[in-house]
Design a protein around this motif. Structure first.
Motif, short mmCIF file in Angstrom:
data_model
loop_
_atom_site.label_atom_id
_atom_site.label_comp_id
_atom_site.label_asym_id
_atom_site.label_seq_id
_atom_site.Cartn_x
_atom_site.Cartn_y
_atom_site.Cartn_z
N ASP A 325 33.26 -17.90 24.51
CA ASP A 325 32.48 -18.86 23.73
C ASP A 325 31.01 -18.69 24.13
O ASP A 325 30.64 -18.96 25.27
CB ASP A 325 32.95 -20.29 24.01
N LYS A 326 30.20 -18.27 23.18
CA LYS A 326 28.79 -18.02 23.47
C LYS A 326 27.88 -19.14 22.96
O LYS A 326 26.66 -19.03 23.06
CB LYS A 326 28.36 -16.69 22.86
N ASP A 327 28.45 -20.21 22.42
CA ASP A 327 27.63 -21.32 21.94
C ASP A 327 26.95 -22.03 23.11
O ASP A 327 27.56 -22.27 24.15
CB ASP A 327 28.46 -22.33 21.17
N SER A 354 22.85 -19.17 21.02
CA SER A 354 23.87 -18.28 21.58
C SER A 354 23.35 -17.79 22.93
O SER A 354 22.14 -17.59 23.11
CB SER A 354 24.13 -17.09 20.66
N TYR A 368 20.22 -20.10 17.03
CA TYR A 368 20.94 -19.87 15.77
C TYR A 368 20.04 -20.24 14.58
O TYR A 368 19.15 -21.10 14.69
CB TYR A 368 22.19 -20.74 15.70
N GLU A 374 27.31 -20.82 12.70
CA GLU A 374 27.25 -20.92 14.16
C GLU A 374 26.46 -22.16 14.59
O GLU A 374 26.84 -22.86 15.54
CB GLU A 374 26.60 -19.66 14.75
#
Length: 467
Positions: A325-327, A354, A368, A374
């Motif tokens: 998970d890159k959020d 991100s 983002y 995203e």
């Protein structure tokens, strides 16, 4: 005889000539005089109107008398411009999550490790988002790992995060003002690595809060912020943390931030004990709760005039070459100081990001695009509406090594309250398996810590393998 006769002759001739001239003159002048007598006198001619003041250039003119100089009028004092009405001051605090400036001990020489990718390009990691935070009054991260030349890791930790002391320049290039050190990786290289990290931050002019301790920071525009940091606190630590909040206020803190490393890794849900503890700290006078450790975003909550971020996820995170998970988020809290000095939270501005600018982890966060899928997904995690499943494995584990939920056993705190082993009594939503972790007993904190910030005893909570 002859001479005398000659003189008589000459004299006679002269008399004759004179008489002749007189007679001729009389005859010539008489008619002319008679003509002039017959003519009437010449009348004076009036000058044309408007020429009485004409200046004759070829005749000398009398010097014109200069008019008397007027007496100077007394100068009137200019009316002073009205002073602008004073207005309340606004300050921006930007918070970012787990930041590991280095790599795991056994992989730092890999082609995709932080050491290899970043190298000496210290401006690279924050370069993609610097324009979003460079004007903030206060930028803070959770520094998860050590900055030290000491290269002997603890053998009881599965993952040991270390970076070169030169990586402190990443924080400087990223305009980071403060680092929270209360997490379970500041002791990866023992007491020596931990203390060297604090020395390096101090030498660079970056503020920090030690594990289970606090420090003050005054911004360039004069806002005094107190930050307390603690790894895996629980309800038994609440009395000591209340004392820390009171001590920071007495020391002059206008804003109090509690940077707490707590939660279940890979989970998007906030469990009951976590929520109750964070709310109790706001009730005790904290303005902002800065939560880290789960490595994913959890919800943000406005509560009792404060704001709680239960988890800010990863940021520049060298602990994993490819997080599932890159959020992430830049959590911006706008503070207002009224004319009477009263401090309040004026607004919130969350910028979904991100942790990487490429499909794998390149250690360079980016924002983002607004309203992109995203962007909206990250916001749903912050507002608590995200319905996706929790991650099964730790976000710090390499993709091929999935960990099971684990709980660390208790370690006795040292006299200064610092211990790198922690405990957490399981709740109904927490895993209950136990894995013993040997204890490390460090010496007291450096003198740079405030003298009256007695840290509470440290304790921990369940977590997934790898962090």
């Amino acid at each position: 005889m002859n001479t005398k006769r000659n003189r008589l002759i000459i004299g006679s001739i002269a008399v004759v000539v004179f008489v002749a001239i007189f007679v001729m003159g009389t005859l010539f002048y008489a008619p002319y005089q008679e003509e002039m007598t017959d003519n009437p006198p010449v009348e004076a001619v009036d000058e044309p109107e408007g020429l009485e003041h004409m200046q004759i250039l070829d005749e000398p003119q009398p010097e014109a008398e200069s008019p008397p100089e007027p007496e100077p009028e007394p100068e009137s004092e200019p009316e002073p411009e009205p002073e602008p009405e004073p207005e309340p001051e606004l300050f921006v605090i930007s918070m970012m999550g787990d930041t590991t400036l280095g790599s795991e001990h056994n992989t730092r020489r890999g082609s995709r490790s932080f050491w290899t990718v970043v190298g000496e390009d210290y401006a690279y990691p924050f370069g993609g988002i610097l324009h979003l935070i460079e004007d903030s009054d206060f930028n803070i991260v959770n520094l998860e790992g050590v900055l030290s030349e000491y290269d002997v890791p603890r053998m009881d930790n599965t993952y040991r995060f270390r970076g070169s002391p030169e990586f402190v320049n990443v924080l400087l290039e990223g305009r980071i003002h403060f680092a929270a050190l209360g997490n379970n990786h500041t002791a990866d290289y023992g007491r020596q690595g931990y203390e060297e990290t604090m020395e390096i931050l101090e030498a660079a002019g970056i503020g920090y809060a030690p594990n289970a301790g606090w420090n003050l920071y005054e911004t360039e525009r004069g806002l005094t912020i107190g930050v307390y940091s603690h790894s895996f606190p629980n309800s038994s630590n609440l009395p000591k943390m209340r004392e820390a909040i009171e001590a920071m206020r007495k020391a002059g803190a206008e804003v109090v931030i509690m940077a707490l490393h707590k939660g279940v890794e890979g989970s998007y849900r906030v469990y009951t004990e976590q929520r109750n503890l964070y709310r109790a700290l706001v009730d005790a006078g904290a303005d902002i709760i800065m939560g880290t450790h789960p490595h994913v975003l959890q919800e943000m909550e406005l509560y009792n005039n404060g704001v709680i971020y239960y988890s800010l996820a990863n940021w520049v995170f060298g602990g994993n070459i490819n997080p599932k998970d890159k959020d992430s988020v830049i959590a911006r809290v706008i503070i207002k100081r009224d004319l009477d000095g009263k401090i309040s939270i004026h607004g919130i501005d969350n910028i979904p990001c991100s942790v990487s600018s490429s499909p794998h982890n390149d250690y360079r966060p980016r924002a983002y695009e607004p309203d992109s899928p995203e962007y909206l997904r990250a916001l749903s995690k912050l507002d608590g509406t995200f319905t996706g499943p929790d991650l099964v494995s730790s976000s710090t584990s390499p993709p091929e090594q999935e960990g099971e939920p684990q709980e660390e056993t208790q370690g006795e705190p040292s006299e200064n309250g610092y211990s790198d082993t922690f405990t957490q009594e399981p709740t109904e939503s927490e895993p209950t398996s136990e894995t013993a972790t040997p204890e490390l007993t460090p010496e007291p904190m450096p003198e740079s810590s405030p003298p009256d910030n007695s840290p509470p005893e440290t304790s921990g909570e369940p977590h997934l393998e790898g962090d």
